[in-house]
Design a protein around this motif. Structure first.
Motif, PDB file in Angstrom:
ATOM      1  N   ILE A  94     131.421  65.671  46.543  1.00 12.20           N
ATOM      2  CA  ILE A  94     131.153  64.305  46.108  1.00 12.20           C
ATOM      3  C   ILE A  94     131.421  64.116  44.616  1.00 12.20           C
ATOM      4  CG2 ILE A  94     129.325  62.544  45.936  1.00 12.20           C
ATOM      5  CD1 ILE A  94     128.034  63.849  48.390  1.00 12.20           C
ATOM      6  N   GLU A  95     131.321  65.188  43.847  1.00 12.55           N
ATOM      7  CA  GLU A  95     131.434  65.112  42.380  1.00 12.55           C
ATOM      8  C   GLU A  95     132.646  64.337  41.874  1.00 12.55           C
ATOM      9  OE1 GLU A  95     129.178  68.848  40.187  1.00 12.55           O
ATOM     10  OE2 GLU A  95     131.133  69.187  41.142  1.00 12.55           O
ATOM     11  N   PRO A  96     133.844  64.532  42.436  1.00 14.03           N
ATOM     12  CA  PRO A  96     134.994  63.817  41.872  1.00 14.03           C
ATOM     13  C   PRO A  96     134.832  62.301  41.871  1.00 14.03           C
ATOM     14  CG  PRO A  96     135.729  65.604  43.284  1.00 14.03           C
ATOM     15  CD  PRO A  96     134.254  65.508  43.471  1.00 14.03           C
ATOM     16  N   VAL A 100     133.884  62.087  35.162  1.00 13.52           N
ATOM     17  CA  VAL A 100     134.422  61.476  33.950  1.00 13.52           C
ATOM     18  C   VAL A 100     135.875  61.075  34.171  1.00 13.52           C
ATOM     19  CG1 VAL A 100     135.048  61.909  31.543  1.00 13.52           C
ATOM     20  CG2 VAL A 100     132.845  62.719  32.427  1.00 13.52           C
ATOM     21  N   GLU A 101     136.636  61.932  34.823  1.00 17.78           N
ATOM     22  CA  GLU A 101     138.064  61.668  35.032  1.00 17.78           C
ATOM     23  C   GLU A 101     138.278  60.388  35.836  1.00 17.78           C
ATOM     24  OE1 GLU A 101     137.358  65.715  33.883  1.00 17.78           O
ATOM     25  OE2 GLU A 101     136.551  64.570  35.582  1.00 17.78           O
ATOM     26  N   GLY A 107     139.383  52.948  33.448  1.00 14.67           N
ATOM     27  CA  GLY A 107     139.423  52.216  32.189  1.00 14.67           C
ATOM     28  C   GLY A 107     138.120  52.214  31.421  1.00 14.67           C
ATOM     29  N   VAL A 108     137.146  52.984  31.897  1.00 18.12           N
ATOM     30  CA  VAL A 108     135.861  53.095  31.204  1.00 18.12           C
ATOM     31  C   VAL A 108     135.989  54.134  30.086  1.00 18.12           C
ATOM     32  CG1 VAL A 108     133.421  53.709  31.437  1.00 18.12           C
ATOM     33  CG2 VAL A 108     134.589  52.472  33.286  1.00 18.12           C
ATOM     34  N   GLN A 109     135.459  53.832  28.913  1.00 16.47           N
ATOM     35  CA  GLN A 109     135.384  54.827  27.847  1.00 16.47           C
ATOM     36  C   GLN A 109     134.090  55.613  28.029  1.00 16.47           C
ATOM     37  OE1 GLN A 109     135.737  53.390  23.822  1.00 16.47           O
ATOM     38  NE2 GLN A 109     135.212  55.374  22.921  1.00 16.47           N
TER      39      GLN A 109
END
Length: 471
Positions: A94-96, A100-101, A107-109
């Motif tokens: 589920i992690e992916p 963060v990637e 488009g989120v910083q």
């Protein structure tokens, strides 16, 4: 020091924060997400996901023990470390989706640091200062470890550490008889541990007592000791293990201790005083619109001080996105929020329990009931232990309580009905496939209408009249 200006800054990469970030950035907002620990938050890493994975391992072990349907049972061989590998594999799968990637790709910083407010309009995370039109605090909660005398002298596990154990506890003591405590009790018992639950009040105290008793009887039948009304007063070492002594002097000894007595809001790092945000013991002080005492700052999920469920955090994200991005008014409600304890049998609730509904509505209340034992699918699969209660006022459900197989799935239709103010006739008119457990819901609706139809003398007179004049 780097400086960033944005439309929306979200503090916390758990379920609520991630839902809000994904929605906001795809709707055209500039979004900064602050996360100082693990993406996915408690649910993915320490809560919903690992607990359900461990429960699945326990359920598989229990299925092998049962001699049923002409199949001989046998004591399963249990590799406890392999069961924990299953937990890790589920999280990794589920992690992916929460990574963060993925969010950077949307488009989120993402800033991987803890954040704290330095003014009502600024937040510092690492070497970055973020200025935003709106902030949303979505930092969640952490397990509460109360200051019981002696607690600092022993190893105390919580849901944040229990899943890291690779060796099976010989005898697990659990303080707390709520959903987390009892789910972990059943999972560990089925995987070979001796388990003792110590509850200061009533186990499953927030649920309907009649339904909770069915769960507790099942757990006791599997060999779990559940002691209610036993408030822990002292903790200490007992040889290589640990003891818990209650206020009446009763002493329990075990090899490991799990604390499952509640949660506390994650607000200590935020320096909320600098932002002009008031707090309570439950978390950030918010109104029905989830806005704090600083009009620029909202709070969602556990930290907002209400119901502490992953799906509530996701729901809150949908509420605040409207005023933040579109300037539209929106308020959160709680009457349509379900919750489930994933023991076997499952225990599900939405809206008012029977006792709450009687207090609120008195003689206007009708309680419709149906037992699993009357459902053909439950009979065929040997899952007849269970029942449903639906609390009805003015023809509309105001609460539903279900205990039994797949109660967490069955509660969904009542969540739909209550959220949309549907009448019981909407459920009664549904055609459920046969044979399914879903028929339990339809039969409960039928139980509401049956007295009105079959016990009504006017209906019988009308039928006799019509029959007398038909050709």
């Amino acid at each position: 020091m780097n400086r960033v200006e944005t439309d929306l800054c979200i503090i916390g990469g758990g379920s609520g924060g991630l839902s809000l970030a994904a929605g906001a950035v795809q709707m055209g907002a500039r979004v900064v997400l602050i996360e100082g620990h693990k993406m996915g938050g408690d649910c993915l890493n320490y809560g919903c996901v690992p607990s359900k994975a461990l429960l699945a391992a326990g359920k598989a072990a229990q299925a092998m023990r049962q001699a049923r349907f002409g199949v001989t049972g046998a004591e399963p061989g249990i590799d406890f470390a392999a069961a924990k590998d299953h937990v890790r594999d589920v999280i990794a799968t589920i992690e992916p989706h929460d990574s963060v990637e993925r969010f950077t790709g949307l488009g989120v910083q993402v800033i991987e640091a803890y954040g704290q407010f330095i003014s009502p309009t600024e937040l510092q995370a690492g070497d970055t200062v973020v200025t935003a039109r709106r902030f949303v605090i979505a930092t969640g909660s952490s397990p509460l470890v109360p200051p019981i005398p002696g607690v600092e002298d022993v190893t105390v596990h919580t849901n944040e550490t229990i899943f890291d154990l690779r060796a099976r506890p010989d005898h697990l003591l659990i303080i707390g008889g709520g959903p987390i405590g009892l789910e972990m009790a059943q999972a560990h018992r089925r995987l070979g541990s001796k388990v003792t639950v110590i509850e200061g009040d009533r186990a499953l105290g927030k649920d309907d007592p009649e339904l909770a008793t069915i769960v507790l009887d099942k757990l006791r039948g599997e060999g779990i000791e559940i002691h209610e009304g036993q408030m822990a007063a002292q903790i200490g070492k007992a040889g290589q293990g640990v003891f818990v002594q209650t206020k009446d002097g009763t002493r329990f000894e075990g090899s490991h201790l799990l604390m499952a007595v509640g949660r506390k809001p994650n607000i200590d790092r935020l320096n909320l005083d600098a932002a002009g945000v008031e707090t309570t013991r439950a978390g950030v002080k918010v109104g029905a619109d989830l806005r704090s005492t600083n009009k620029r700052i909202y709070a969602i999920g556990d930290v907002a001080g209400g119901l502490q469920f992953t799906h509530v955090a996701g729901y809150h994200a949908g509420v605040v996105i409207r005023p933040i991005l579109l300037g539209l008014p929106a308020k959160a409600r709680t009457d349509h929020i379900p919750w489930v304890t994933y023991t076997d049998p499952e225990l599900a609730q939405i809206g008012l329990t029977e006792a709450q509904a009687r207090d609120a509505h008195g003689d206007k209340l009708t309680v419709a009931r149906f037992d699993y034992a009357g459902n053909d699918r439950a009979i065929a699969t040997g899952k007849t232990a269970g029942l449903i209660k639906v609390m009805v006022v003015g023809g509309r459900p105001v609460g539903a309580s279900i205990v039994g197989a797949q109660a967490g799935e069955l509660i969904g239709i009542w969540a739909l009905a209550i959220a949309n103010r549907l009448k019981m006739s909407a459920i009664a008119n549904m055609v459920a496939p046969y044979p399914t457990l879903g028929e339990v819901n339809k039969r409960a609706a039928g139980a509401y209408f049956s007295p009105k139809l079959f016990d009504n003398p006017w209906v019988k007179r009308m039928v006799r009249f019509v029959q007398s004049v038909l050709p």
